[in-house]
Design a protein around this motif. Structure first.
Motif, PDB file in Angstrom:
ATOM      1  N   VAL A 155       4.979   1.894   0.884  1.00 49.27           N
ATOM      2  CA  VAL A 155       5.935   2.262  -0.166  1.00 49.27           C
ATOM      3  C   VAL A 155       6.699   3.518   0.262  1.00 49.27           C
ATOM      4  O   VAL A 155       7.929   3.597   0.148  1.00 49.27           O
ATOM      5  CB  VAL A 155       5.203   2.467  -1.516  1.00 49.27           C
ATOM      6  CG1 VAL A 155       6.147   3.008  -2.585  1.00 49.27           C
ATOM      7  CG2 VAL A 155       4.558   1.151  -1.971  1.00 49.27           C
ATOM      8  N   GLU A 156       5.964   4.473   0.818  1.00 50.42           N
ATOM      9  CA  GLU A 156       6.596   5.721   1.252  1.00 50.42           C
ATOM     10  C   GLU A 156       7.583   5.466   2.406  1.00 50.42           C
ATOM     11  O   GLU A 156       8.732   5.935   2.387  1.00 50.42           O
ATOM     12  CB  GLU A 156       5.501   6.697   1.708  1.00 50.42           C
ATOM     13  CG  GLU A 156       6.000   8.118   1.851  1.00 50.42           C
ATOM     14  CD  GLU A 156       4.899   9.029   2.373  1.00 50.42           C
ATOM     15  OE1 GLU A 156       5.220   9.948   3.123  1.00 50.42           O
ATOM     16  OE2 GLU A 156       3.714   8.796   2.048  1.00 50.42           O
ATOM     17  N   THR A 187       6.796  -0.905  -4.280  1.00 57.61           N
ATOM     18  CA  THR A 187       5.895  -0.315  -5.261  1.00 57.61           C
ATOM     19  C   THR A 187       4.458  -0.718  -4.951  1.00 57.61           C
ATOM     20  O   THR A 187       4.230  -1.723  -4.279  1.00 57.61           O
ATOM     21  CB  THR A 187       6.275  -0.773  -6.692  1.00 57.61           C
ATOM     22  OG1 THR A 187       5.303  -0.287  -7.619  1.00 57.61           O
ATOM     23  CG2 THR A 187       6.323  -2.288  -6.822  1.00 57.61           C
ATOM     24  N   GLU A 188       3.514   0.070  -5.469  1.00 59.76           N
ATOM     25  CA  GLU A 188       2.096  -0.304  -5.345  1.00 59.76           C
ATOM     26  C   GLU A 188       1.639  -1.126  -6.545  1.00 59.76           C
ATOM     27  O   GLU A 188       0.549  -1.689  -6.537  1.00 59.76           O
ATOM     28  CB  GLU A 188       1.224   0.959  -5.323  1.00 59.76           C
ATOM     29  CG  GLU A 188       1.364   1.812  -4.111  1.00 59.76           C
ATOM     30  CD  GLU A 188       0.768   3.181  -4.391  1.00 59.76           C
ATOM     31  OE1 GLU A 188      -0.414   3.264  -4.774  1.00 59.76           O
ATOM     32  OE2 GLU A 188       1.506   4.170  -4.232  1.00 59.76           O
ATOM     33  N   ARG A 234       0.835  -1.200   0.000  1.00 61.06           N
ATOM     34  CA  ARG A 234       0.000   0.000   0.000  1.00 61.06           C
ATOM     35  C   ARG A 234       0.881   1.264   0.000  1.00 61.06           C
ATOM     36  O   ARG A 234       2.064   1.202   0.359  1.00 61.06           O
ATOM     37  CB  ARG A 234      -0.911  -0.019   1.226  1.00 61.06           C
ATOM     38  CG  ARG A 234      -1.838  -1.226   1.299  1.00 61.06           C
ATOM     39  CD  ARG A 234      -2.733  -1.353   0.101  1.00 61.06           C
ATOM     40  NE  ARG A 234      -3.778  -2.367   0.297  1.00 61.06           N
ATOM     41  CZ  ARG A 234      -4.524  -2.859  -0.678  1.00 61.06           C
ATOM     42  NH1 ARG A 234      -4.346  -2.465  -1.941  1.00 61.06           N
ATOM     43  NH2 ARG A 234      -5.461  -3.754  -0.412  1.00 61.06           N
ATOM     44  N   PRO A 235       0.283   2.437  -0.349  1.00 60.25           N
ATOM     45  CA  PRO A 235       1.081   3.661  -0.468  1.00 60.25           C
ATOM     46  C   PRO A 235       1.902   4.007   0.787  1.00 60.25           C
ATOM     47  O   PRO A 235       3.071   4.398   0.679  1.00 60.25           O
ATOM     48  CB  PRO A 235       0.016   4.734  -0.748  1.00 60.25           C
ATOM     49  CG  PRO A 235      -1.119   3.996  -1.372  1.00 60.25           C
ATOM     50  CD  PRO A 235      -1.103   2.618  -0.783  1.00 60.25           C
TER      51      PRO A 235
END
Ligand SMILES: NC(=O)C1=CN([C@@H]2O[C@H](COP(=O)(O)OP(=O)(O)OC[C@H]3O[C@@H](n4cnc5c(N)ncnc54)[C@H](OP(=O)(O)O)[C@@H]3O)[C@@H](O)[C@H]2O)C=CC1
Ligand SMILES: CC(C)(CO)C(=O)C(=O)O
Length: 296
Positions: free
Chosen positions: A35-36, A59-60, A31-32
């Motif tokens: 990833v962040e 990555t998503e 999920r975002p």
């Protein structure tokens, strides 16, 4: 190896960390927020020996599996088909796909979406996410890998990476034994929000668990699965050795999330109906958890 992890949660991040630390090129698909966080601070593993981080790609997108020799699918059972659809067009023809999930039919369901074989894996670990990109290890970590052309090589690489792994032509039997444990504890712990030790002290609980286990064994055996004769003792022992633990279903309900109950007691009810085996205790637990999932 190039390894892709589909579903970078507690299980995917734990095994992804150990493989990356051993020098494999790991891509997490998650999920975002994951990833962040991984982009900023790497993938963090917290365990008794200390806390460490490794740099990994995250990555998503489903095309994160492109070029992977090995794909670990680690989503919850209700997300299996969607995860399969997301990666289907991007898999290398020679890639081996592993299902690291509870429940007994995820590999089969994923194989149907991908139209290629998927190796079932029984996962014996206790992990939880402490935050995005930060996984906490609470115990064990060993795997039983189903047999395939590449399983021995993968098991050797996993073991070298600190993941004790054995290969078995009957990994599905191990998944069933785990499923029976989940059917015995997950719903009762979720409905009462009790850890297993206090749960077992409740009036009638051991008898209720005995009914649930007997139904599961009848269904498993009718389905051609070999269940250890001492399964009930094994199940009851878990309540002692993991007395402080609440089930993953209890944790899902406490967070207002959908649980995997359709793939635990719900699976036994559906399989029992197909095989003509009555499963009233499992049916009631499944129904009660579904009601608790949708309180309004
Ligand atoms: N945790 C444990 O100790 C153990 C778990 N298991 C089993 O392993 C499996 C995984 O469990 P666990 O790791 O705990 O679950 P988690 O919910 O921690 O991890 C799954 C992750 O996958 C994400 N996800 C789902 N679908 C997608 C998608 N299409 N693309 C990207 N990310 C996706 C989820 O995001 P979101 O939440 O936003 O949907 C979540 O972050 C389950 O079957 C579980 O029963 C087995 C043994 C032990
Ligand atoms: C083995 C058990 C019951 C341990 O909590 C589990 O797998 C779960 O909670 O889903």
């Amino acid at each position: 190896m190039n390894v892709a992890v589909v579903g970078a949660g507690a299980v995917g991040c734990y095994y992804g960390f150990l493989l990356a630390q051993a020098g494999h090129a790991v891509t997490l698909i998650g999920r975002p927020a994951l990833v962040e966080a991984v982009g900023a601070a790497g993938l963090v593993l917290e365990r008794a020996a200390g806390t460490a981080s490794v740099p990994v790609r995250a990555t998503e997108a489903g095309d994160g599996v492109s070029g992977a020799d090995l794909v670990l699918v680690c989503v919850k059972s209700g997300d299996t088909e969607a995860a399969g659809a997301m990666i289907a067009g991007h898999l290398d023809p020679a890639a081996t796909i592993l299902s690291l999930q509870n429940g007994v039919d995820n590999a089969e369901r994923l194989a149907a979406v991908l139209d290629r074989p998927v190796v079932p894996v029984a996962v014996y670990v206790a992990t939880a996410m402490a935050g995005p990109g930060h996984v906490r290890h609470n115990g064990r970590g060993d795997l039983i890998l189903g047999a395939s052309k590449t399983s021995d090589r993968i098991a050797a690489a996993f073991t070298a990476a600190g993941i004790p792994t054995t290969v078995s032509a009957r990994a599905v039997d191990a998944l069933w034994a785990k499923l029976i444990t989940n059917c015995a504890y997950n719903a009762l712990s979720a409905l009462t929000q009790r850890p297993y030790g206090r749960l077992l002290q409740g009036e009638g609980v051991v008898a209720a668990i005995t009914d649930v286990v007997r139904e599961c064994v009848a269904v498993a055996e009718a389905d051609g699965v070999s269940v250890p004769p001492d399964i009930l003792d094994t199940v009851l022992d878990l309540g002692v050795t993991m007395s402080g633990q609440r089930s993953s279903t209890a944790q899902d309900l406490a967070r207002g999330r959908a649980s995997e109950i359709d793939h635990l007691n719900g699976f036994v009810v559906r399989k029992g109906a197909a095989l003509g085996i009555p499963t009233p205790a499992n049916r009631l637990l499944h129904t009660l958890v579904k009601l608790a999932e949708h309180k309004d």
